[in-house]
Design an enzyme around this catalytic site. Structure first.
Site, PDB file in Angstrom:
ATOM      1  N   PHE A  11      36.833  -2.619  91.749  1.00  0.00           N
ATOM      2  CA  PHE A  11      37.196  -1.658  92.800  1.00  0.00           C
ATOM      3  C   PHE A  11      38.260  -2.236  93.748  1.00  0.00           C
ATOM      4  O   PHE A  11      39.365  -1.689  93.879  1.00  0.00           O
ATOM      5  CB  PHE A  11      35.897  -1.301  93.540  1.00  0.00           C
ATOM      6  CG  PHE A  11      36.050  -0.553  94.823  1.00  0.00           C
ATOM      7  CD1 PHE A  11      36.873   0.582  94.900  1.00  0.00           C
ATOM      8  CD2 PHE A  11      35.348  -0.944  95.955  1.00  0.00           C
ATOM      9  CE1 PHE A  11      36.982   1.282  96.100  1.00  0.00           C
ATOM     10  CE2 PHE A  11      35.457  -0.254  97.139  1.00  0.00           C
ATOM     11  CZ  PHE A  11      36.273   0.859  97.221  1.00  0.00           C
ATOM     12  N   ILE A  12      37.970  -3.353  94.381  1.00  0.00           N
ATOM     13  CA  ILE A  12      38.905  -3.879  95.393  1.00  0.00           C
ATOM     14  C   ILE A  12      40.073  -4.605  94.719  1.00  0.00           C
ATOM     15  O   ILE A  12      41.229  -4.455  95.125  1.00  0.00           O
ATOM     16  CB  ILE A  12      38.171  -4.817  96.388  1.00  0.00           C
ATOM     17  CG1 ILE A  12      37.042  -4.054  97.085  1.00  0.00           C
ATOM     18  CG2 ILE A  12      39.157  -5.364  97.425  1.00  0.00           C
ATOM     19  CD1 ILE A  12      36.140  -4.915  97.957  1.00  0.00           C
ATOM     20  N   THR A  34      33.274  -6.934  82.915  1.00  0.00           N
ATOM     21  CA  THR A  34      31.832  -6.692  82.931  1.00  0.00           C
ATOM     22  C   THR A  34      31.593  -5.188  82.995  1.00  0.00           C
ATOM     23  O   THR A  34      32.548  -4.396  83.015  1.00  0.00           O
ATOM     24  CB  THR A  34      31.163  -7.329  84.174  1.00  0.00           C
ATOM     25  OG1 THR A  34      31.618  -6.624  85.344  1.00  0.00           O
ATOM     26  CG2 THR A  34      31.474  -8.809  84.296  1.00  0.00           C
ATOM     27  N   THR A  98      27.978 -16.396  88.177  1.00  0.00           N
ATOM     28  CA  THR A  98      29.378 -15.958  88.372  1.00  0.00           C
ATOM     29  C   THR A  98      29.884 -16.340  89.761  1.00  0.00           C
ATOM     30  O   THR A  98      30.963 -16.918  89.900  1.00  0.00           O
ATOM     31  CB  THR A  98      29.491 -14.429  88.173  1.00  0.00           C
ATOM     32  OG1 THR A  98      29.275 -14.156  86.791  1.00  0.00           O
ATOM     33  CG2 THR A  98      30.867 -13.912  88.587  1.00  0.00           C
ATOM     34  N   THR A 130      32.427 -11.442 101.838  1.00  0.00           N
ATOM     35  CA  THR A 130      31.793 -10.301 102.491  1.00  0.00           C
ATOM     36  C   THR A 130      31.200 -10.686 103.842  1.00  0.00           C
ATOM     37  O   THR A 130      30.837 -11.856 104.054  1.00  0.00           O
ATOM     38  CB  THR A 130      30.677  -9.768 101.567  1.00  0.00           C
ATOM     39  OG1 THR A 130      29.819  -8.919 102.311  1.00  0.00           O
ATOM     40  CG2 THR A 130      29.804 -10.888 101.011  1.00  0.00           C
ATOM     41  N   ASP A 131      31.039  -9.690 104.722  1.00  0.00           N
ATOM     42  CA  ASP A 131      30.355  -9.950 105.998  1.00  0.00           C
ATOM     43  C   ASP A 131      28.852 -10.155 105.795  1.00  0.00           C
ATOM     44  O   ASP A 131      28.158 -10.603 106.712  1.00  0.00           O
ATOM     45  CB  ASP A 131      30.615  -8.809 106.996  1.00  0.00           C
ATOM     46  CG  ASP A 131      30.101  -7.444 106.526  1.00  0.00           C
ATOM     47  OD1 ASP A 131      29.676  -7.318 105.359  1.00  0.00           O
ATOM     48  OD2 ASP A 131      30.135  -6.495 107.335  1.00  0.00           O
ATOM     49  N   GLU A 132      28.353  -9.835 104.585  1.00  0.00           N
ATOM     50  CA  GLU A 132      26.905  -9.953 104.356  1.00  0.00           C
ATOM     51  C   GLU A 132      26.432 -11.407 104.420  1.00  0.00           C
ATOM     52  O   GLU A 132      25.244 -11.665 104.562  1.00  0.00           O
ATOM     53  CB  GLU A 132      26.514  -9.313 103.013  1.00  0.00           C
ATOM     54  CG  GLU A 132      26.901  -7.849 102.975  1.00  0.00           C
ATOM     55  CD  GLU A 132      26.330  -7.081 101.794  1.00  0.00           C
ATOM     56  OE1 GLU A 132      25.250  -7.441 101.310  1.00  0.00           O
ATOM     57  OE2 GLU A 132      26.980  -6.109 101.371  1.00  0.00           O
ATOM     58  N   TYR A 155      22.623 -11.621  96.395  1.00  0.00           N
ATOM     59  CA  TYR A 155      24.076 -11.401  96.388  1.00  0.00           C
ATOM     60  C   TYR A 155      24.738 -12.140  97.544  1.00  0.00           C
ATOM     61  O   TYR A 155      25.673 -12.936  97.343  1.00  0.00           O
ATOM     62  CB  TYR A 155      24.387  -9.898  96.480  1.00  0.00           C
ATOM     63  CG  TYR A 155      25.825  -9.608  96.869  1.00  0.00           C
ATOM     64  CD1 TYR A 155      26.878  -9.936  96.019  1.00  0.00           C
ATOM     65  CD2 TYR A 155      26.136  -9.013  98.106  1.00  0.00           C
ATOM     66  CE1 TYR A 155      28.206  -9.681  96.384  1.00  0.00           C
ATOM     67  CE2 TYR A 155      27.458  -8.762  98.470  1.00  0.00           C
ATOM     68  CZ  TYR A 155      28.484  -9.105  97.608  1.00  0.00           C
ATOM     69  OH  TYR A 155      29.786  -8.865  97.976  1.00  0.00           O
ATOM     70  N   SER A 158      24.674 -15.857  97.266  1.00  0.00           N
ATOM     71  CA  SER A 158      25.619 -16.402  96.274  1.00  0.00           C
ATOM     72  C   SER A 158      27.043 -16.369  96.818  1.00  0.00           C
ATOM     73  O   SER A 158      27.841 -17.271  96.557  1.00  0.00           O
ATOM     74  CB  SER A 158      25.514 -15.648  94.943  1.00  0.00           C
ATOM     75  OG  SER A 158      26.003 -14.322  95.062  1.00  0.00           O
ATOM     76  N   LYS A 159      27.386 -15.345  97.603  1.00  0.00           N
ATOM     77  CA  LYS A 159      28.719 -15.304  98.208  1.00  0.00           C
ATOM     78  C   LYS A 159      28.840 -16.383  99.289  1.00  0.00           C
ATOM     79  O   LYS A 159      29.893 -17.012  99.447  1.00  0.00           O
ATOM     80  CB  LYS A 159      29.001 -13.921  98.803  1.00  0.00           C
ATOM     81  CG  LYS A 159      29.163 -12.805  97.801  1.00  0.00           C
ATOM     82  CD  LYS A 159      30.351 -12.965  96.857  1.00  0.00           C
ATOM     83  CE  LYS A 159      31.681 -12.810  97.540  1.00  0.00           C
ATOM     84  NZ  LYS A 159      32.804 -12.841  96.551  1.00  0.00           N
ATOM     85  N   LEU A 195      26.957   3.210  97.237  1.00  0.00           N
ATOM     86  CA  LEU A 195      26.409   4.300  98.055  1.00  0.00           C
ATOM     87  C   LEU A 195      27.271   5.570  98.100  1.00  0.00           C
ATOM     88  O   LEU A 195      26.779   6.668  97.830  1.00  0.00           O
ATOM     89  CB  LEU A 195      26.132   3.794  99.485  1.00  0.00           C
ATOM     90  CG  LEU A 195      25.626   4.855 100.475  1.00  0.00           C
ATOM     91  CD1 LEU A 195      24.282   5.429 100.036  1.00  0.00           C
ATOM     92  CD2 LEU A 195      25.496   4.268 101.882  1.00  0.00           C
ATOM     93  N   PRO A 286      14.179  -4.113  99.511  1.00  0.00           N
ATOM     94  CA  PRO A 286      13.596  -5.293 100.159  1.00  0.00           C
ATOM     95  C   PRO A 286      14.679  -6.142 100.823  1.00  0.00           C
ATOM     96  O   PRO A 286      15.762  -6.315 100.259  1.00  0.00           O
ATOM     97  CB  PRO A 286      12.937  -6.060  99.005  1.00  0.00           C
ATOM     98  CG  PRO A 286      13.342  -5.402  97.744  1.00  0.00           C
ATOM     99  CD  PRO A 286      13.975  -4.082  98.062  1.00  0.00           C
ATOM    100  N   GLY A 287      14.381  -6.639 102.018  1.00  0.00           N
ATOM    101  CA  GLY A 287      15.351  -7.481 102.730  1.00  0.00           C
ATOM    102  C   GLY A 287      16.585  -6.709 103.168  1.00  0.00           C
ATOM    103  O   GLY A 287      17.662  -7.282 103.317  1.00  0.00           O
TER     104      GLY A 287
END
Ligand SMILES: NC(=O)c1ccc[n+]([C@@H]2O[C@H](COP(=O)([O-])OP(=O)(O)OC[C@H]3O[C@@H](n4cnc5c(N)ncnc54)[C@H](O)[C@@H]3O)[C@@H](O)[C@H]2O)c1
Length: 346
Positions: A11-12, A34, A98, A130-132, A155, A158-159, A195, A286-287
């Site tokens: 996507f990006i 993938t 990955t 990411t900001d996550e 996720y 890992s980032k 989403l 979750p989380g």
């Protein structure tokens, strides 16, 4: 400039490539393809003289060395990743593999190439993150570049791991890096498990529109084309070794976002009843982080960057794009797991 982009069929990455080619750059797209990849995303530029594609895995050291030696890029933008939080809950291994191991392998290939080239001035390893990685905010406050790392999902962990590796390769080996942490993106070509496409496509098919928990989680939305522009700006003008937070300053609860999308659909493709009637609350992830919000002061003040899309114009353009590109998303909906509820295991 010749830019090696990893993950350019996603996507990006595809938005970055379309923009880079339009800006007159050459691009080598390295993507293993993938389930999340689609070469149609870059069909508009795939015949451009400055574009090349290599189907290769960032975890494959020999392949990365060969691609770098063959194409001799001036710089690298690293976007290849496993990117869907719900899939990371069901199967974290691919994310560690990955996002962490793959980034390590690519860093080592980049370092060997950069040294063999005589450490050229303009070379950069730009890691797109990411900001996550910063975890979850309460009702107030913003993520800055100095916010502590507190990732909550496989996720985001890992980032975060890959961000740390990139930083360490700069400190230890002097590799010229820049790093960006961006908020939630939306726009054309977003894979139908995320989403906004989920909402649009469920609504169009008359199926329940799932909202996790109470829908009160807050995200800061940015149009993918604004992100692509910011990334190329950081690549060219960002200070070496520095990280930049990128966000649209468009905070919305998930419920407000979904209602807004339904209102746009009511206007663009009216159904028998308002699409918002399809909203259905389902078990939370979750989380699930409560709130993300970016303070973009650094990129605004140092690089004079501002997003050009507002949520009103950007969301309308995005909905219209999905209405106009049914063949694109129908083909991807057939891929494994798409349209299913993922990430509920605890
Ligand atoms: N989507 C967002 O809202 C968002 C926000 C901030 C940061 N990011 C980051 O931006 C990057 C791109 O995100 P996206 O939403 O475009 O992801 P995406 O899932 O749409 O695309 C990822 C691409 O990477 C490729 N890829 C995966 N594993 C690979 C491997 N081992 N070798 C080579 N290619 C591989 C895939 O084939 C795919 O084309 C990711 O690093 C993500 O963490 C995403």
């Amino acid at each position: 400039m010749k830019i090696l982009v990893t993950g350019g069929a996603g996507f990006i990455g595809s938005a970055v490539i379309r923009r880079a080619i339009a800006d007159g750059h050459k691009v080598v797209n390295v993507d293993v393809l993938t389930y999340a990849a689609c070469l149609d995303n870059i069909a508009s530029v795939s015949d451009a003289p400055g574009y090349a594609f290599e189907q290769a895995d960032i975890r494959d050291a020999e392949a990365m060395a060969a691609v770098l030696a063959k194409h001799q890029p001036d710089t690298i933008m690293h976007l290849a990743a496993e990117s869907h939080v719900d899939r990371s809950i069901d199967g974290p291994a691919a994310f560690i593999d990955t996002n962490i191991t793959g980034t390590y392998v690519l860093l080592e290939a980049a370092r060997a190439y950069w040294m063999a080239q005589g450490k050229p001035e303009g070379f950069r390893f730009h890691h797109i993150s990411t900001d996550e990685v910063f975890g979850s905010l309460g009702a107030t406050g913003f993520f800055t570049e100095d916010s502590p790392y507190q990732p909550n999902s496989p996720y985001s962990a890992s980032k975060a791991g890959s961000d740390h590796l990139v930083r360490a390769w700069a400190e230890t080996y002097g590799l010229p890096i820049v790093l960006t942490n961006c908020s939630n993106n939306y726009g054309p070509f977003q894979f139908p498990e995320k989403l906004i496409p989920v909402v649009i496509l469920k609504a169009l098919s008359g199926q329940p529109i799932p909202i996790y928990g109470k829908g009160d989680n807050i995200r800061d939305w940015l149009h993918v084309e604004d992100h692509a522009e910011a990334l190329l700006l950081v690549l060219e003008k960002g200070e070496l070794g520095r990280s930049y937070n990128i966000g649209g300053e468009n905070e919305m609860t998930n419920l407000d976002l979904v209602r807004m999308l339904c209102a746009v659909l009511d206007r663009l493709k009216p159904g028998e009843a308002p699409y918002a009637d399809l909203i259905t609350f389902v078990t939370d992830r979750p989380g699930h982080d409560a709130r993300y919000a970016i303070d973009p002061t650094r990129i605004r003040e140092e690089l004079n960057w501002r997003p050009s899309h507002t949520p009103e114009t950007g969301l309308e353009q995005t909905v219209q794009w999905y209405l106009d590109n049914e063949d694109w998303w129908k083909a991807l909906q057939a891929r494994a797991g798409v349209g299913e509820r993922l990430g509920v295991s605890k």
